[in-house]
Scaffold this motif. Structure first.
Motif, PDB file in Angstrom:
ATOM      1  N   ARG A 121       0.848  -1.198   0.000  1.00 49.40           N
ATOM      2  CA  ARG A 121       0.000   0.000   0.000  1.00 49.40           C
ATOM      3  C   ARG A 121       0.872   1.232   0.000  1.00 49.40           C
ATOM      4  NH1 ARG A 121      -5.703  -0.203   2.520  1.00 49.40           N
ATOM      5  NH2 ARG A 121      -5.458   1.959   2.037  1.00 49.40           N
ATOM      6  N   ARG A 122       0.508   2.162  -0.831  1.00 48.19           N
ATOM      7  CA  ARG A 122       1.240   3.413  -0.888  1.00 48.19           C
ATOM      8  C   ARG A 122       0.480   4.431  -0.061  1.00 48.19           C
ATOM      9  NH1 ARG A 122       1.849   7.336  -5.883  1.00 48.19           N
ATOM     10  NH2 ARG A 122       0.352   8.425  -4.625  1.00 48.19           N
ATOM     11  N   GLU A 123       1.151   4.970   0.899  1.00 47.05           N
ATOM     12  CA  GLU A 123       0.511   5.983   1.736  1.00 47.05           C
ATOM     13  C   GLU A 123       0.376   7.267   0.926  1.00 47.05           C
ATOM     14  OE1 GLU A 123      -0.720   5.552   4.819  1.00 47.05           O
ATOM     15  OE2 GLU A 123      -0.144   3.452   4.625  1.00 47.05           O
ATOM     16  N   SER A 124      -0.805   7.843   0.928  1.00 48.84           N
ATOM     17  CA  SER A 124      -0.998   9.106   0.226  1.00 48.84           C
ATOM     18  C   SER A 124      -1.375  10.176   1.242  1.00 48.84           C
ATOM     19  CB  SER A 124      -2.073   8.975  -0.841  1.00 48.84           C
ATOM     20  OG  SER A 124      -3.296   8.635  -0.252  1.00 48.84           O
ATOM     21  N   SER A 125      -0.905  11.333   0.965  1.00 48.00           N
ATOM     22  CA  SER A 125      -1.183  12.437   1.878  1.00 48.00           C
ATOM     23  C   SER A 125      -2.489  13.113   1.465  1.00 48.00           C
ATOM     24  CB  SER A 125      -0.035  13.452   1.830  1.00 48.00           C
ATOM     25  OG  SER A 125       0.025  14.043   0.546  1.00 48.00           O
ATOM     26  N   LYS A 144      -5.241  17.144  -4.837  1.00 46.36           N
ATOM     27  CA  LYS A 144      -4.792  17.381  -6.215  1.00 46.36           C
ATOM     28  C   LYS A 144      -5.566  16.496  -7.180  1.00 46.36           C
ATOM     29  CE  LYS A 144      -0.046  18.759  -5.223  1.00 46.36           C
ATOM     30  NZ  LYS A 144       1.363  18.354  -5.305  1.00 46.36           N
ATOM     31  N   LYS A 145      -5.714  15.233  -6.826  1.00 44.00           N
ATOM     32  CA  LYS A 145      -6.428  14.299  -7.696  1.00 44.00           C
ATOM     33  C   LYS A 145      -7.897  14.708  -7.842  1.00 44.00           C
ATOM     34  CE  LYS A 145      -3.559  10.256  -6.893  1.00 44.00           C
ATOM     35  NZ  LYS A 145      -3.487   8.919  -6.312  1.00 44.00           N
TER      36      LYS A 145
END
Length: 126
Positions: free
Chosen positions: A86-90, A96-97
């Protein structure tokens, strides 16, 4: 050696019929690999995949009360899928997305509106 459901064993093909292959398991017991359990794709001719005397790895699917042992070659080859890290996203990445998605969505809607109005003959009322 007793045959346990779910175990993987090496067996030797002792006979081939149009519905499947008989496999001799360790301990002298014989099980059946149904033609549908030979490969992931459709198998029309089992002889294209197996031959008498061939050693294969099989998975024991079931052992019936009458002693019949059901085997599978394709399930013996299956591997559990590796979990993706899992990639941690801020929260900034999410914002932004979301902003990009909303802008793109508004652009597409305005393009559709323009095309629809031009087909109707303009903006004026009739």
């Amino acid at each position: 050696m007793s045959v346990e459901v779910g175990s993987k064993v090496i067996g030797k093909v002792t006979g081939i019929k149009n519905f499947g292959a008989f496999v001799e398991l360790p301990g002298g017991k014989t099980g059946l690999v149904h033609i549908s359990e030979v490969a992931d794709q459709y198998v029309e001719d089992i002889n294209e995949h197996l031959s008498v005397g061939q050693e294969i790895e099989v998975k024991v699917l079931s052992v019936g009360d009458d002693g019949k042992i059901s085997l599978s070659i394709k399930k013996a080859k299956e591997q559990k899928p590796k979990p993706r890290p899992r990639r941690e996203s801020s929260p900034e990445d999410f914002e932004k997305k979301l902003s990009s998605f909303l802008k793109d969505s508004e652009d597409r809607l305005s393009t559709i509106k323009r095309q629809t109005e031009s087909r109707r003959g303009g903006r004026g009322k009739r």
